[in-house]
Design an enzyme around this catalytic site. Structure first.
Site, mmCIF file in Angstrom:
data_model
loop_
_atom_site.group_PDB
_atom_site.id
_atom_site.type_symbol
_atom_site.label_atom_id
_atom_site.label_comp_id
_atom_site.label_asym_id
_atom_site.label_seq_id
_atom_site.Cartn_x
_atom_site.Cartn_y
_atom_site.Cartn_z
ATOM 1 N N HIS A 279 50.440 80.234 54.193
ATOM 2 C CA HIS A 279 49.205 79.780 54.866
ATOM 3 C C HIS A 279 48.309 79.148 53.803
ATOM 4 O O HIS A 279 48.708 78.175 53.167
ATOM 5 C CB HIS A 279 48.604 81.007 55.564
ATOM 6 C CG HIS A 279 47.499 80.738 56.528
ATOM 7 N ND1 HIS A 279 47.140 79.499 56.944
ATOM 8 C CD2 HIS A 279 46.658 81.600 57.181
ATOM 9 C CE1 HIS A 279 46.127 79.589 57.804
ATOM 10 N NE2 HIS A 279 45.817 80.866 57.955
ATOM 11 N N HIS A 318 54.886 72.412 59.548
ATOM 12 C CA HIS A 318 53.779 73.065 60.250
ATOM 13 C C HIS A 318 54.282 73.588 61.577
ATOM 14 O O HIS A 318 55.131 72.960 62.205
ATOM 15 C CB HIS A 318 52.632 72.058 60.483
ATOM 16 C CG HIS A 318 51.336 72.715 60.755
ATOM 17 N ND1 HIS A 318 50.971 73.111 62.013
ATOM 18 C CD2 HIS A 318 50.338 73.086 59.921
ATOM 19 C CE1 HIS A 318 49.781 73.691 61.938
ATOM 20 N NE2 HIS A 318 49.373 73.692 60.691
ATOM 21 N N ASP A 374 47.897 70.960 52.852
ATOM 22 C CA ASP A 374 47.951 71.519 51.503
ATOM 23 C C ASP A 374 48.693 70.639 50.506
ATOM 24 O O ASP A 374 48.666 70.919 49.311
ATOM 25 C CB ASP A 374 48.641 72.896 51.539
ATOM 26 C CG ASP A 374 47.776 73.913 52.252
ATOM 27 O OD1 ASP A 374 46.557 73.880 52.040
ATOM 28 O OD2 ASP A 374 48.316 74.718 53.018
HETATM 29 N N1 CMC Z 1 60.671 73.264 53.235
HETATM 30 C C1 CMC Z 1 61.966 73.309 53.637
HETATM 31 N N2 CMC Z 1 62.362 73.619 54.891
HETATM 32 C C2 CMC Z 1 61.394 73.905 55.767
HETATM 33 C C3 CMC Z 1 60.036 73.870 55.436
HETATM 34 C C4 CMC Z 1 59.679 73.538 54.112
HETATM 35 N N3 CMC Z 1 58.401 73.481 53.732
HETATM 36 N N4 CMC Z 1 59.284 74.200 56.510
HETATM 37 C C5 CMC Z 1 60.165 74.432 57.501
HETATM 38 N N5 CMC Z 1 61.436 74.249 57.048
HETATM 39 C C6 CMC Z 1 62.682 74.355 57.827
HETATM 40 C C7 CMC Z 1 63.006 75.809 58.116
HETATM 41 O O1 CMC Z 1 63.824 76.346 57.094
HETATM 42 C C8 CMC Z 1 63.720 75.684 59.442
HETATM 43 O O2 CMC Z 1 65.022 75.204 59.196
HETATM 44 P P1 CMC Z 1 66.271 75.750 60.071
HETATM 45 O O3 CMC Z 1 65.965 75.268 61.477
HETATM 46 O O4 CMC Z 1 67.471 75.143 59.452
HETATM 47 O O5 CMC Z 1 66.225 77.247 59.958
HETATM 48 C C9 CMC Z 1 62.974 74.566 60.156
HETATM 49 O O6 CMC Z 1 62.414 73.749 59.099
HETATM 50 C C10 CMC Z 1 61.840 75.039 61.058
HETATM 51 O O7 CMC Z 1 60.917 75.777 60.273
HETATM 52 P P2 CMC Z 1 60.294 77.163 60.672
HETATM 53 O O8 CMC Z 1 60.278 78.053 59.465
HETATM 54 O O9 CMC Z 1 60.918 77.685 61.916
HETATM 55 O O10 CMC Z 1 58.824 76.712 61.027
HETATM 56 P P3 CMC Z 1 57.577 77.648 61.223
HETATM 57 O O11 CMC Z 1 56.771 77.012 62.280
HETATM 58 O O12 CMC Z 1 57.971 79.065 61.408
HETATM 59 O O13 CMC Z 1 56.848 77.569 59.797
HETATM 60 C C11 CMC Z 1 55.497 76.845 58.034
HETATM 61 C C12 CMC Z 1 55.790 76.733 59.530
HETATM 62 C C13 CMC Z 1 54.204 76.085 57.724
HETATM 63 C C14 CMC Z 1 55.257 78.327 57.638
HETATM 64 C C15 CMC Z 1 56.686 76.274 57.231
HETATM 65 O O14 CMC Z 1 56.833 74.905 57.548
HETATM 66 C C16 CMC Z 1 56.531 76.457 55.738
HETATM 67 O O15 CMC Z 1 56.901 77.506 55.214
HETATM 68 N N6 CMC Z 1 55.967 75.429 55.006
HETATM 69 C C17 CMC Z 1 55.723 75.588 53.597
HETATM 70 C C18 CMC Z 1 54.428 76.355 53.375
HETATM 71 C C19 CMC Z 1 53.205 75.513 53.702
HETATM 72 O O16 CMC Z 1 53.109 74.365 53.315
HETATM 73 N N7 CMC Z 1 52.250 76.132 54.404
HETATM 74 C C20 CMC Z 1 51.003 75.500 54.776
HETATM 75 C C21 CMC Z 1 50.886 75.270 56.258
HETATM 76 S S1 CMC Z 1 49.538 74.167 56.720
HETATM 77 C C22 CMC Z 1 48.086 74.943 56.251
HETATM 78 C C23 CMC Z 1 47.943 76.355 56.667
HETATM 79 O O17 CMC Z 1 48.245 76.735 57.817
HETATM 80 O O18 CMC Z 1 47.532 77.150 55.857
#
Ligand code: CMC
Length: 440
Positions: A279, A318, A374
């Site tokens: 986050h 996201h 971010d």
């Molecule tokens: N790098 C590589 N792969 C990713 C990433 C990433 N940053 N984000 C998602 N994926 C992949 C994930 O592994 C999954 O792949 P698969 O379908 O093969 O398992 C697919 O994309 C869908 O992702 P998810 O984890 O189901 O998505 P989510 O909605 O649960 O997670 C998230 C959203 C923001 C936590 C995630 O995208 C992430 O960890 N991003 C990196 C951390 C980040 O930048 N966070 C800031 C978010 S914006 C500001 C805030 O809210 O604070």
């Protein structure tokens, strides 16, 4: 009935979902409104009268609306973000953080009189009780400022016991003013503690962000004059971070606040949620990632590791946006203005190369992963000479108004109660206690 209006137009047939339970053969009509069904309507689907009834299972709330909210609207498919109906692009261009904060909290843009009174209220609550400084002094020199912020905000509840009167609108307003006004002071004091500098007191003649810069960076000068480009850039970054509907920390604020605890304790919980690397802690992780990559030549190797599932591309992806995060677009523009003052951040080239490769790579394209807020904000903060540990703090300060608006909306919503999800129990059924001597 007015001429021309049919009974059907006045009382349109309600949309329903027809469900047949294959276990019993019974059929049910579940009302649909606002594109949702009520989970409680499923409870009447039972195999027999003793049955508890059907529940929904939604870990991480990926498809569950937990509230009605009139504050922030996001269209993740189109990359749209509006506060109280106003597009983020217009607010970033024309508004100030404090005006936007008023809008978020009150629902409408202020008149000139309302604006001036609001700014006065906020800028005159910036002083901290002297004892709070002692808390901060008690932390080790290398304490993470988010840890200091969580604790000192929670500690503030002990200075304002009347904050427990959460059902009194006047008390709520006082605490909202105090929290929005004092967060920058707490954050700046935490920073000064970590670099071993004496605390710099607020200067209420300055703007919200100007004063924050003063408390952070004032040295021996009699009065601090912020650089107007940097002051405005920070103000716009604060506008972009002010609210973002039901994200993890806002959910924490609503959930903890639903027990009717005081807002300082609830904001401390929200800050704790924001601290996590998925986050608000992500901006810090982006910078660490860019440093670890080190050069544009090593970007393909890093992307390979991301695709192999070894690491994440921090600042990408996201839960809601499946398109370019509109905040990232605005931040990219501000970065150019800031770099004109501070000089170009050498890590920018690595970030641009990461984005270029990721946006055309099948892994990211098929998963619809785009830069989020971010991805570029950390580069600006670094150029402004903030240590990386301060990055999530710079997210917490402006988000405080969003948390407070969401908290109040939850408290006055007649449909809300203490948050209390259900579970699917997967453990042992009842079994008898075994004395220690008899255990294997
Ligand atoms: N790098 C590589 N792969 C990713 C990433 C990433 N940053 N984000 C998602 N994926 C992949 C994930 O592994 C999954 O792949 P698969 O379908 O093969 O398992 C697919 O994309 C869908 O992702 P998810 O984890 O189901 O998505 P989510 O909605 O649960 O997670 C998230 C959203 C923001 C936590 C995630 O995208 C992430 O960890 N991003 C990196 C951390 C980040 O930048 N966070 C800031 C978010 S914006 C500001 C805030 O809210 O604070």
């Amino acid at each position: 009935m007015a001429t021309g209006e049919s009974a059907e137009a006045l009382h349109p047939a309600q949309d329903t979902l027809s469900v047949t339970d294959n276990r019993t053969g019974a059929s049910y009509e579940i009302p649909i409104s606002d594109g949702t069904i009520r989970a409680m309507d499923l409870r009447k689907i039972k195999v027999d009268p003793a049955d508890f009834g059907l529940m929904t299972y939604d870990p991480a709330f990926t498809n569950t609306a937990s509230c009605r909210s009139a504050i922030t609207e996001i269209d993740g498919e189109k990359g749209v973000l509006n506060y109280r109906g106003y597009p983020i692009e217009q607010l970033a261009e024309e508004s100030t953080y404090l005006e936007t904060a008023y809008l978020i909290l009150h629902g409408e843009l202020p008149s000139r009189r309302q604006h001036d009174e609001w700014v006065h209220n906020i800028t005159h609550h910036t002083i901290l009780h002297e004892n709070i400084k002692k808390f901060i002094d008690g932390f080790r020199y290398d304490a993470h400022p988010m840890g200091m912020l969580v604790s000192t905000v929670a500690g503030m509840s002990t200075f304002y016991p009347e904050a427990k009167e959460i059902l009194d609108p006047a008390s709520r307003r006082d605490q909202q003013h105090r929290l929005i006004a004092k967060l920058p002071t707490l954050a700046a004091f935490a920073y000064r503690h970590s670099v071993g500098l004496p605390f710099a007191y607020p200067d209420n003649r300055l703007s919200y962000c100007g004063n924050f810069l003063n408390m952070l960076f004032k040295m021996t000068e009699v009065s601090y004059t912020p650089n107007p480009i940097i002051e405005r850039a920070l103000d716009v970054l604060f506008i972009l971070h002010a609210d973002h509907e039901q994200n993890c920390s806002t959910h924490a604020m609503r959930s903890v606040g639903s027990s009717h605890v005081d807002p300082y304790s609830a904001v401390a919980a929200a800050i704790a949620a924001l601290y996590g690397t998925l986050h608000g802690g992500a901006n810090e992780m982006v910078l660490r990632m860019l440093r670890a990559i080190g050069s544009t030549a090593r970007v393909p190797e890093y992307i390979k590791r991301v695709k192999a599932g070894e690491v994440k591309l921090m600042g990408f992806g996201h839960r809601v946006y499946k398109n370019y995060d509109p905040r990232a677009r605005i931040i990219k523009k501000i970065a150019d203005q800031v770099f004109e003052v501070t000089g170009r951040n050498p890590l920018l080239d690595i970030a641009l190369e990461l984005e270029r490769i990721a946006l055309q790579d099948d892994y990211f394209v098929t998963r619809r992963l785009y830069p989020n807020v971010d991805f570029y904000s950390g580069l600006i903060y670094q150029s402004l000479k903030f240590p990386v540990e301060m990055f999530p703090v710079l997210f917490a300060i402006p988000r405080t108004v969003g948390w407070l608006a969401q908290w109040e909306e939850m408290l006055v919503d007649q449909e809300q109660k203490i948050a209390r999800p259900r579970q699917i129990y997967t453990g042992h059924r009842r079994r008898d206690y075994v004395s220690m001597a008899q255990r294997a």
